[in-house]
Design a protein around this motif. Structure first.
Motif, short mmCIF file in Angstrom:
data_model
loop_
_atom_site.label_atom_id
_atom_site.label_comp_id
_atom_site.label_asym_id
_atom_site.label_seq_id
_atom_site.Cartn_x
_atom_site.Cartn_y
_atom_site.Cartn_z
N LEU A 1 0.79 -1.15 -0.17
CA LEU A 1 0.07 -0.05 -0.22
C LEU A 1 0.69 1.13 0.16
O LEU A 1 0.37 2.32 0.06
N ASP A 2 2.27 0.96 -0.03
CA ASP A 2 3.25 2.37 0.06
C ASP A 2 3.44 2.65 -1.33
O ASP A 2 4.17 2.18 -2.12
N ALA A 3 3.02 4.01 -1.71
CA ALA A 3 3.09 4.74 -2.79
C ALA A 3 4.54 5.12 -3.19
O ALA A 3 4.88 5.42 -4.17
N GLY A 4 5.38 5.01 -2.07
CA GLY A 4 6.57 5.65 -2.04
C GLY A 4 7.67 4.67 -2.77
O GLY A 4 8.73 4.92 -3.12
N ILE A 5 7.00 3.32 -3.18
CA ILE A 5 7.98 2.45 -3.74
C ILE A 5 7.20 1.73 -4.86
O ILE A 5 6.00 1.96 -5.18
N VAL A 6 7.72 0.84 -5.70
CA VAL A 6 7.28 0.18 -6.52
C VAL A 6 6.28 -1.04 -6.00
O VAL A 6 7.10 -1.88 -5.42
N ARG A 7 5.13 -1.11 -6.23
CA ARG A 7 4.25 -1.97 -5.47
C ARG A 7 4.04 -3.32 -6.13
O ARG A 7 3.10 -3.58 -6.75
N ASN A 8 5.27 -4.13 -6.20
CA ASN A 8 5.11 -5.25 -6.95
C ASN A 8 5.42 -6.17 -5.68
O ASN A 8 6.67 -6.46 -5.20
N ARG A 9 4.60 -7.19 -5.46
CA ARG A 9 4.77 -8.26 -4.52
C ARG A 9 5.68 -9.12 -4.34
O ARG A 9 6.51 -9.42 -3.50
N LEU A 10 6.27 -9.56 -5.71
CA LEU A 10 7.47 -10.50 -5.86
C LEU A 10 8.52 -9.75 -5.39
O LEU A 10 9.40 -10.18 -4.84
N LYS A 11 8.61 -8.53 -5.88
CA LYS A 11 10.09 -7.64 -5.53
C LYS A 11 10.01 -7.26 -4.12
O LYS A 11 11.09 -7.22 -3.53
N ILE A 12 8.96 -6.95 -3.47
CA ILE A 12 9.01 -6.62 -2.04
C ILE A 12 9.44 -7.93 -1.29
O ILE A 12 10.34 -7.77 -0.42
N ALA A 13 8.57 -8.99 -1.60
CA ALA A 13 8.88 -10.19 -1.06
C ALA A 13 10.47 -10.57 -1.12
O ALA A 13 11.07 -11.10 -0.30
#
Length: 196
Positions: A85-97
């Motif tokens: 939900l953080d607009a400050g980053i690229v909201r890609n679940r795979l990349k965040i994980a």
């Protein structure tokens, strides 16, 4: 004052991009916190422009605990949901994980080699490689070294760090000096040299 010549890939109309090129790109980095930051940003960049990520750099710093690798390694599924939900980053679940996963792998390397820096720099014999590029546009996207480095990272469980992304990381943190021969930073970065 004469206009300084810079690498031809640089969009000089963007002051933040110019500052990154002039102050950071290609400078040898031996600090693990900074190396984790660059790895995180490069893996986030996969498939996107570097400038997109550069503009979100502060967002990543805030989202990923100021790039404190131990804190990021402790992130939970709830943290991943929060970052989606953080607009400050690229909201890609795979990349965040992948960033959380990579933090855990990063710590294992620190434990094995004493630091991530020791591990990383061995791939270039602990000395920055200097390219001979008449134009930075001619820089390779992949090299045998980046392929070997990426293969080893993958074997150690890292994600979103293939040979192209790893080569971009090598360029960013000075394992290779890919400033073009006519760029004013080429010689300056060379003088910074290896860890003394």
């Amino acid at each position: 004052m004469t206009k300084q010549t810079r690498c031809s890939w640089l969009d000089t109309s963007k002051p933040d991009y110019v500052a990154y090129h002039d102050n950071e790109w290609g400078v040898p980095v031996y600090d693990d916190k900074k190396l984790f930051e660059f790895l995180t940003l490069e893996s986030a960049q996969a498939g996107l422009s570097w400038y997109t990520i550069l503009k979100k750099r502060n967002g990543y710093k805030n989202a990923f605990a100021d790039f404190d690798v131990r804190k990021v390694a402790a992130f939970t599924e709830q943290d991943i949901e929060r970052l989606m939900l953080d607009a400050g980053i690229v909201r890609n679940r795979l990349k965040i994980a992948a960033t959380v996963n990579n933090a855990k792998c990063f710590i294992k390397i620190q434990q094995e080699f004493g630091s991530f820096s020791n591990y990383q720099w061995q791939f270039v014999g602990n000395k920055p490689q200097v390219s001979n590029l008449n134009s930075a546009d001619n820089a390779p996207a992949i090299t045998p070294t980046s392929s070997a480095f990426a293969k080893d990272l993958k074997k150690r469980g890292f994600k979103f760090l293939g040979p192209t992304t790893v080569y971009a990381h090598m360029q960013a943190c000075g394992m290779v000096n890919d400033h073009s021969n006519n760029c004013f930073r080429k010689e300056e970065v060379m003088r910074l040299g290896a860890r003394g």
